[in-house]
Enzyme design. Structure first.
Site, short mmCIF file in Angstrom:
data_model
loop_
_atom_site.label_atom_id
_atom_site.label_comp_id
_atom_site.label_asym_id
_atom_site.label_seq_id
_atom_site.Cartn_x
_atom_site.Cartn_y
_atom_site.Cartn_z
N GLU A 1 -9.68 -2.26 5.41
CA GLU A 1 -10.36 -2.04 6.69
C GLU A 1 -11.55 -2.99 6.84
OE1 GLU A 1 -9.02 -0.28 8.82
OE2 GLU A 1 -8.03 1.48 7.98
N HIS B 1 -7.35 -5.23 10.36
CA HIS B 1 -7.10 -4.98 8.94
C HIS B 1 -5.77 -5.60 8.50
CE1 HIS B 1 -4.85 -1.07 10.02
NE2 HIS B 1 -3.99 -1.76 9.31
N ASN C 1 -7.55 -3.26 14.45
CA ASN C 1 -8.96 -3.56 14.14
C ASN C 1 -9.09 -4.76 13.22
OD1 ASN C 1 -8.06 -2.51 11.73
ND2 ASN C 1 -9.60 -0.89 11.57
N ASP D 1 0.81 -1.21 0.00
CA ASP D 1 0.00 0.00 0.00
C ASP D 1 0.84 1.26 0.00
OD1 ASP D 1 0.92 -0.33 2.63
OD2 ASP D 1 -0.98 -1.17 3.27
#
Length: 276
Positions: free
Chosen positions: A154, A149, A147, A79
């Site tokens: 996400e 991810h 979380n 990314d």
């Protein structure tokens, strides 16, 4: 489960639990170097953030001490922040050059990452999709978000997703703020490799360190395979290794009992403290 034409079933995830971050990095380096030495032309899928820094430092040390050859290695990153040029000190392109590529002597032409400064985001995603089809990864390195991810996928990201632009979750922005002078400077969007493409790697290595990752590790390993926890999809990969330190596995170990093991989905290294 079908991911855009490819069908997956649950496999055993290998879990290696280490005492601390240093040992986690050592074990990760053993696996990464094994791939490089077995195939000098391997394609490495790489990740950014603080978690892989210890691994990268050990790869560089090995290169200097043992001369491990990276002259034919190619890399693909997960990314990049949208809006940051590769020369920006907080761009992931800059991060990789500073923390790995320069130390291994990997030239820019052998590295690949999304263009954060691209004006046409849709065209850039299409370009990266095509690139990933041409460069199947021999190993894909991942970090684990607090979380759940993976990359910047996400919660709620479809398992069949390709390269796309994502609006970063508030928790992710807060996690990354430590790398910027102020949280207001953290980009709100990023380009990310899709989950479908992550799953196409021959081998996946995911790292987790620290108490803040404990809940995500627990949900990934013992929870439902769901898009609400993107990392849970890794239980469907035939060759996935989780290396996590004791802090990151605290909740996992605390909730294990003889009656409630890992339903046969998780196989642990013989040195580890969890048994199935």
């Amino acid at each position: 489960i079908s991911l855009y034409g490819s069908f997956y079933e649950a496999h055993a995830m290998k879990i290696i639990i280490t005492k601390n971050y240093e040992e986690m990095s050592e074990r990760a380096a053993e696996i990464m170097l094994g791939v490089v030495k077995q195939n000098p032309k391997a394609v490495l899928g790489l990740a950014t953030g603080t978690t892989p820094l210890g691994l990268y430092a050990k790869m560089i040390a090995d290169h200097k001490e043992n001369g491990t050859d990276y002259s034919q290695i190619r890399t693909v990153n997960l990314d990049e922040y949208k809006g940051l040029p590769k020369t920006h000190e907080q761009s992931y392109a800059y991060f990789m050059k500073k923390n790995l590529f320069d130390g291994l002597g990997i030239i820019p032409e052998q590295t690949n990452i999304e263009n954060g400064a691209a004006r046409d985001a849709e065209a850039e995603c299409a370009r990266y999709d095509a690139l990933l089809e041409e460069l199947p990864r021999d190993i894909q390195l991942l970090g684990l978000g607090s979380n759940g991810h993976i990359a910047f996928n996400e919660p709620g990201t479809p398992f069949g997703s390709g390269t796309h632009v994502v609006e970063l979750a508030e928790s992710t922005v807060k996690d990354n703020a430590r790398l910027f002078k102020d949280i207001s400077e953290v980009p709100q969007k990023a380009f990310t490799m899709g989950i479908r493409q992550i799953m196409q790697a021959k081998k996946i290595l995911i790292l987790a360190s620290g108490e803040s990752k404990s809940d995500a590790v627990y949900k990934m390993v013992k929870g439902e395979i769901t898009e609400k926890v993107p990392a849970s999809v890794l239980l469907l990969h035939p060759d996935c290794i989780l290396i996590a330190d004791e802090s990151a596995t605290r909740k996992l170990k605390a909730n294990q009992s003889r009656q409630d093991s890992f339903v046969g989905r998780v196989v642990c290294d013989k040195k580890d403290t969890i048994t199935v």
